[in-house]
Design a protein around this motif. Structure first.
Motif, mmCIF file in Angstrom:
data_model
loop_
_atom_site.group_PDB
_atom_site.id
_atom_site.type_symbol
_atom_site.label_atom_id
_atom_site.label_comp_id
_atom_site.label_asym_id
_atom_site.label_seq_id
_atom_site.Cartn_x
_atom_site.Cartn_y
_atom_site.Cartn_z
ATOM 1 N N VAL A 140 1.226 -1.199 0.098
ATOM 2 C CA VAL A 140 0.332 -0.247 -0.039
ATOM 3 C C VAL A 140 0.523 1.561 -0.315
ATOM 4 C CG1 VAL A 140 -1.785 1.250 1.072
ATOM 5 C CG2 VAL A 140 -2.070 -1.507 1.295
ATOM 6 N N ASP A 141 1.822 1.079 0.612
ATOM 7 C CA ASP A 141 3.029 2.533 1.018
ATOM 8 C C ASP A 141 4.239 1.836 1.563
ATOM 9 O OD1 ASP A 141 3.988 4.853 1.378
ATOM 10 O OD2 ASP A 141 2.293 5.332 3.056
ATOM 11 N N GLU A 142 4.749 2.259 0.057
ATOM 12 C CA GLU A 142 6.383 2.213 -0.242
ATOM 13 C C GLU A 142 7.220 2.487 1.044
ATOM 14 O OE1 GLU A 142 7.992 2.514 -3.954
ATOM 15 O OE2 GLU A 142 7.852 0.305 -4.761
ATOM 16 N N ARG A 143 6.763 3.957 1.665
ATOM 17 C CA ARG A 143 8.097 4.466 1.845
ATOM 18 C C ARG A 143 7.721 3.388 3.416
ATOM 19 N NH1 ARG A 143 6.245 9.915 2.893
ATOM 20 N NH2 ARG A 143 4.258 8.747 3.955
ATOM 21 N N LYS A 144 6.699 3.205 3.441
ATOM 22 C CA LYS A 144 6.499 1.796 5.016
ATOM 23 C C LYS A 144 7.132 0.798 4.904
ATOM 24 C CE LYS A 144 3.395 5.096 7.140
ATOM 25 N NZ LYS A 144 1.541 5.119 7.594
ATOM 26 N N GLN A 145 7.057 0.460 3.792
ATOM 27 C CA GLN A 145 7.541 -0.895 3.981
ATOM 28 C C GLN A 145 9.207 -1.462 3.800
ATOM 29 O OE1 GLN A 145 6.028 -3.985 3.401
ATOM 30 N NE2 GLN A 145 3.246 -2.937 3.828
ATOM 31 N N ALA A 146 9.270 0.244 2.930
ATOM 32 C CA ALA A 146 11.308 -0.455 3.749
ATOM 33 C C ALA A 146 11.538 0.877 4.876
ATOM 34 C CB ALA A 146 11.838 1.517 2.395
ATOM 35 N N ALA A 147 10.543 1.199 5.604
ATOM 36 C CA ALA A 147 10.920 1.131 6.991
ATOM 37 C C ALA A 147 10.541 0.505 8.065
ATOM 38 C CB ALA A 147 9.708 2.626 7.784
ATOM 39 N N VAL A 148 9.521 -1.053 7.785
ATOM 40 C CA VAL A 148 10.033 -2.072 8.243
ATOM 41 C C VAL A 148 11.153 -2.460 7.967
ATOM 42 C CG1 VAL A 148 8.181 -3.703 8.635
ATOM 43 C CG2 VAL A 148 6.982 -1.798 8.626
ATOM 44 N N LYS A 149 12.212 -3.340 6.598
ATOM 45 C CA LYS A 149 12.317 -4.144 6.911
ATOM 46 C C LYS A 149 14.093 -3.244 7.631
ATOM 47 C CE LYS A 149 11.270 -4.581 2.160
ATOM 48 N NZ LYS A 149 11.451 -5.125 0.728
ATOM 49 N N ASP A 150 13.650 -1.944 7.336
ATOM 50 C CA ASP A 150 15.111 -1.051 7.860
ATOM 51 C C ASP A 150 15.205 -1.468 9.545
ATOM 52 O OD1 ASP A 150 16.293 -0.620 5.217
ATOM 53 O OD2 ASP A 150 15.216 1.290 5.639
ATOM 54 N N THR A 151 14.548 -1.773 9.751
ATOM 55 C CA THR A 151 13.426 -1.289 11.679
ATOM 56 C C THR A 151 13.581 -2.660 11.858
ATOM 57 O OG1 THR A 151 12.289 0.486 11.324
ATOM 58 C CG2 THR A 151 12.032 -0.302 13.406
ATOM 59 N N SER A 152 14.093 -3.319 13.483
ATOM 60 C CA SER A 152 14.410 -4.632 13.555
ATOM 61 C C SER A 152 13.125 -4.769 14.450
ATOM 62 C CB SER A 152 15.665 -4.530 13.951
ATOM 63 O OG SER A 152 16.671 -4.001 14.728
ATOM 64 N N ASP A 153 13.735 -3.706 15.360
ATOM 65 C CA ASP A 153 12.826 -3.399 16.872
ATOM 66 C C ASP A 153 10.961 -4.263 16.544
ATOM 67 O OD1 ASP A 153 11.824 -3.762 18.787
ATOM 68 O OD2 ASP A 153 12.158 -1.443 19.411
ATOM 69 N N LYS A 154 10.523 -5.291 16.944
ATOM 70 C CA LYS A 154 9.508 -5.693 16.672
ATOM 71 C C LYS A 154 8.479 -4.742 17.337
ATOM 72 C CE LYS A 154 6.137 -9.639 18.230
ATOM 73 N NZ LYS A 154 6.093 -10.758 18.985
ATOM 74 N N ASP A 155 9.072 -3.431 18.020
ATOM 75 C CA ASP A 155 7.335 -2.721 18.472
ATOM 76 C C ASP A 155 7.604 -1.743 17.582
ATOM 77 O OD1 ASP A 155 7.121 -3.787 21.087
ATOM 78 O OD2 ASP A 155 9.033 -2.790 22.339
ATOM 79 N N GLU A 200 1.940 11.930 1.378
ATOM 80 C CA GLU A 200 0.993 12.090 2.517
ATOM 81 C C GLU A 200 0.854 9.878 2.161
ATOM 82 O OE1 GLU A 200 -3.058 13.864 3.092
ATOM 83 O OE2 GLU A 200 -1.929 15.410 3.909
ATOM 84 N N LEU A 201 1.269 9.329 1.132
ATOM 85 C CA LEU A 201 1.624 8.306 0.902
ATOM 86 C C LEU A 201 1.556 7.792 -1.041
ATOM 87 C CD1 LEU A 201 -1.154 5.399 1.461
ATOM 88 C CD2 LEU A 201 -0.898 5.332 -0.541
ATOM 89 N N ILE A 202 2.458 7.104 -1.032
ATOM 90 C CA ILE A 202 3.094 7.187 -2.167
ATOM 91 C C ILE A 202 3.092 5.522 -2.706
ATOM 92 C CG2 ILE A 202 5.355 7.002 -3.431
ATOM 93 C CD1 ILE A 202 6.412 8.919 -2.407
ATOM 94 N N THR A 203 2.408 5.276 -3.388
ATOM 95 C CA THR A 203 2.250 3.491 -3.279
ATOM 96 C C THR A 203 2.205 3.332 -5.365
ATOM 97 O OG1 THR A 203 -0.328 1.845 -3.301
ATOM 98 C CG2 THR A 203 -0.519 3.931 -3.631
ATOM 99 N N PRO A 204 2.548 2.190 -5.627
ATOM 100 C CA PRO A 204 2.925 1.616 -6.384
ATOM 101 C C PRO A 204 1.853 1.213 -7.543
ATOM 102 C CG PRO A 204 3.322 0.158 -5.380
ATOM 103 C CD PRO A 204 3.209 0.993 -4.316
ATOM 104 N N VAL A 205 1.245 1.456 -8.773
ATOM 105 C CA VAL A 205 0.261 0.938 -9.407
ATOM 106 C C VAL A 205 0.939 0.016 -10.670
ATOM 107 C CG1 VAL A 205 -1.110 1.559 -10.901
ATOM 108 C CG2 VAL A 205 -0.588 2.826 -8.793
ATOM 109 N N THR A 206 2.000 0.882 -11.666
ATOM 110 C CA THR A 206 2.223 0.121 -12.410
ATOM 111 C C THR A 206 3.851 0.625 -12.155
ATOM 112 O OG1 THR A 206 1.693 2.225 -13.887
ATOM 113 C CG2 THR A 206 0.263 -0.253 -13.920
ATOM 114 N N PRO A 207 4.619 0.138 -11.909
ATOM 115 C CA PRO A 207 6.648 0.169 -11.541
ATOM 116 C C PRO A 207 6.384 -0.088 -12.978
ATOM 117 C CG PRO A 207 4.648 -2.106 -10.286
ATOM 118 C CD PRO A 207 4.519 -0.484 -11.184
ATOM 119 N N GLY A 208 7.108 1.157 -13.044
ATOM 120 C CA GLY A 208 8.345 0.609 -14.575
ATOM 121 C C GLY A 208 7.627 1.297 -15.560
#
Length: 568
Positions: free
Chosen positions: A40-55, A379-387
């Motif tokens: 849904v939102d690539e920015r927050k997906q990347a933030a999840v990968k970079d953050t190792s803390d479960k909280d 506020e949100l960046i979401t991929p629709v047709t990447p590339g």
């Protein structure tokens, strides 16, 4: 005969429990769930990968759910009815009819209320230049298609041509607006545009008026019912160096004035300026003008006015998005960097949300950007047709769904079952339809593994699809009306003149004296010659006054001159 319990159960399963057609039932929730988007939102997906803390992961997941509840982007439905880039999208006010335009020189009509999950296709494809009133060989890409804002019974079509065209909601052309005389030096004296129309907009409250902007440096106001001449014409005189006072108008918008005081027209020019006029006049002078709003010689492709008429958002070819206050039309309220795609796709647009609380636009990477209008931060960046660049966007206020068009020919409907109504949800609430033999497999899906999954229709000895089409060449047409049988010759388009060619019977019955064309001219004249004893009606006046001949009479060939005898 005694039956065991096992036999009785088998008999019950074999015999029908009721008569008549049974409703197999539709699992609507499952169909909608299959349309859920993975990211849904690539920015927050990347933030999840970079953050190792479960909280922190838990917090980001909760943020994703909040975004899904705020914007209708959690699910998507894909329509692939164009083969080339989709340049414009419009929906009628009820949200039941979708029209898309493309660089393939056609616009296609989709009835969202009649589509099913397995039959997603356009019910009509229209080439504006292949109509009954203008059957020509030329074709131009579609710049804009716009439903009339109040009634939705008319579609304004803008092509890469000087003439705007009006169609009904069923795709029938009703008006072709006048083209101006290109040899007139004074553009104010012409009856229409003399060069390509780039953009158009409807009047916000009057369904009988619309405005067009063209590359002839003019903005023209039209009456829907008067196609022979515009109502008003305004010539923008550029003051940029080297422009000779003439520039191209790249975009136009017509919105309500702040605090409900009439309406206003704002247009952008290639020289980087923004010009504003009052929607009801006066036309001889501007209400406001900003030179250098964007860089000179850059194509400002996107422009939109907020619902309250206070704000203007522009997307320039100088890789910027700027927010303007129409009450203080001097400097931008805010500016942000955003890569432009207008050099390749001049119809790349930008839109306010229905309540003007957000701004949406596409990007060259195929992402949808939802911006905060106050800060212009995403506020949100979401991929629709990447590339594949995202060219056009539209946020419908009634069904609360976002429709996008991309360079790969894909139209995407983004929605949220909790926030959206009708539209894509109407399609997904229906039972899937099995693919018929004549359906195009590009637009339909076969859900029956024992049915026509391949080319064969049955077991050994059964007819194949190709055999059926060869025997029935008129069955199985594409969306544009062409036959799928490669052996069938191409039938040329019938022109209006060929349709009305009169036959011999029509000529004899409706054209006076038409039978004279079959007579011998000599015989027709000799029948008026006087008979012996009759009075000469036509030349009798010269019988008594006719002079005697002056030529010499010869009694024999011997008296003839030598020259005349030699010729014989």
């Amino acid at each position: 005969m005694d039956m065991s319990a096992t036999d009785e159960d088998a008999m019950r399963q074999f015999m029908p429990a009721s008569f008549g057609k049974k409703d197999a039932g539709v699992d609507i929730a499952a169909q909608i769930e299959r349309c859920r988007r993975t990211i849904v939102d690539e920015r927050k997906q990347a933030a999840v990968k970079d953050t190792s803390d479960k909280d922190s992961d838990d917090d980001s997941d909760s943020d994703d759910s909040e975004d899904e509840d705020e914007f209708p982007v959690s699910h998507e439905l894909v329509l692939k009815t164009h083969d080339r880039p989709v340049t414009t999208i419009t929906l009628d006010p009820s949200g039941t009819r979708l029209v898309t335009g493309s660089t393939d020189c056609t616009f296609k009509l989709h009835d969202l209320s009649s589509l099913t999950p397995t039959t997603i296709r356009a019910f009509k494809s229209v080439d504006p230049f292949q109509t009954k009133s203008s059957a020509t060989a030329e074709s131009h890409m579609i710049h804009q298609v716009l439903f009339s804002p109040l009634s939705g019974n008319q579609i304004l079509v803008i092509t890469a041509n000087p003439q705007a065209r009006m169609f009904t909601r069923d795709g029938d052309m009703v008006a072709e607006y006048q083209k101006g005389d290109m040899y007139l030096m004074d553009k104010l004296k012409t009856k229409g545009h003399v060069s390509e129309v780039t953009s158009a907009a409807w009047h916000p409250t009057d369904r009988e008026k619309f405005v067009t902007a063209g590359t002839d440096s003019t903005v023209r106001v039209w009456d829907v019912n008067k196609s022979m001449k515009q109502e008003q014409v305004v010539l923008h005189k550029s003051k940029a160096l080297g422009s000779a006072g003439i520039t191209r108008m790249t975009a136009v918008a017509w919105g309500v004035a702040p605090e409900g005081n009439g309406s206003m027209i704002v247009s952008a020019a290639l020289d980087g300026s923004l010009v504003m006029w009052g929607g009801e006049g006066p036309w001889h002078r501007t209400t406001g003008e900003i030179r250098g709003a964007h860089e000179n010689d850059t194509w400002t492709s996107g422009m939109d006015i907020s619902a309250d008429g206070r704000l203007l958002i522009t997307r320039g070819g100088d890789d910027t998005i700027k927010l303007w206050d129409l009450r203080k039309f001097k400097t931008p309220v805010n500016t942000t960097a955003h890569p432009s795609t207008s050099s390749q796709y001049p119809t790349s647009n930008i839109k306010f949300s229905p309540n003007s609380s957000s701004v949406i636009t596409g990007s060259e990477t195929g992402h949808l950007h939802i911006l905060n209008p106050a800060t212009l931060r995403p506020e949100l960046i979401t991929p629709v047709t990447p590339g594949s660049p995202l060219i056009t966007v539209n946020w419908h206020p009634k069904i609360n769904q976002i429709i996008t068009g991309s360079a790969n020919g894909q139209t995407t409907i983004l929605f949220n079952p909790k926030l959206s109504t009708a539209g894509a949800l109407t399609i997904l609430s229906k039972a899937p339809k099995k693919r018929h033999l004549d359906d195009d497999p590009n637009f339909t899906t076969d859900l029956d593994p024992l049915g026509m999954a391949g080319d064969t229709v049955g077991s050994q000895g059964a007819l194949t699809t190709n055999t059926f089409k060869s025997r029935h060449p008129t069955i199985g047409l594409t969306v544009s009306g062409k036959s799928r049988d490669p052996r069938r010759p191409h039938i040329p388009a019938t022109t209006p003149f060929a349709k009305n060619t009169p036959d011999e019977k029509y000529v004899r019955e409706h054209i006076e004296l038409s039978s004279m064309r079959d007579e011998d001219p000599r015989e027709a004249l000799l029948k008026f010659a006087p008979k012996e004893g009759e009075k000469n009606i036509f030349t009798g006046a010269w019988d008594q006054t006719q002079p005697k001949t002056l030529y010499k009479d010869y009694d024999s060939d011997e008296d003839e001159p030598d020259a005349k005898r030699a010729k014989r």
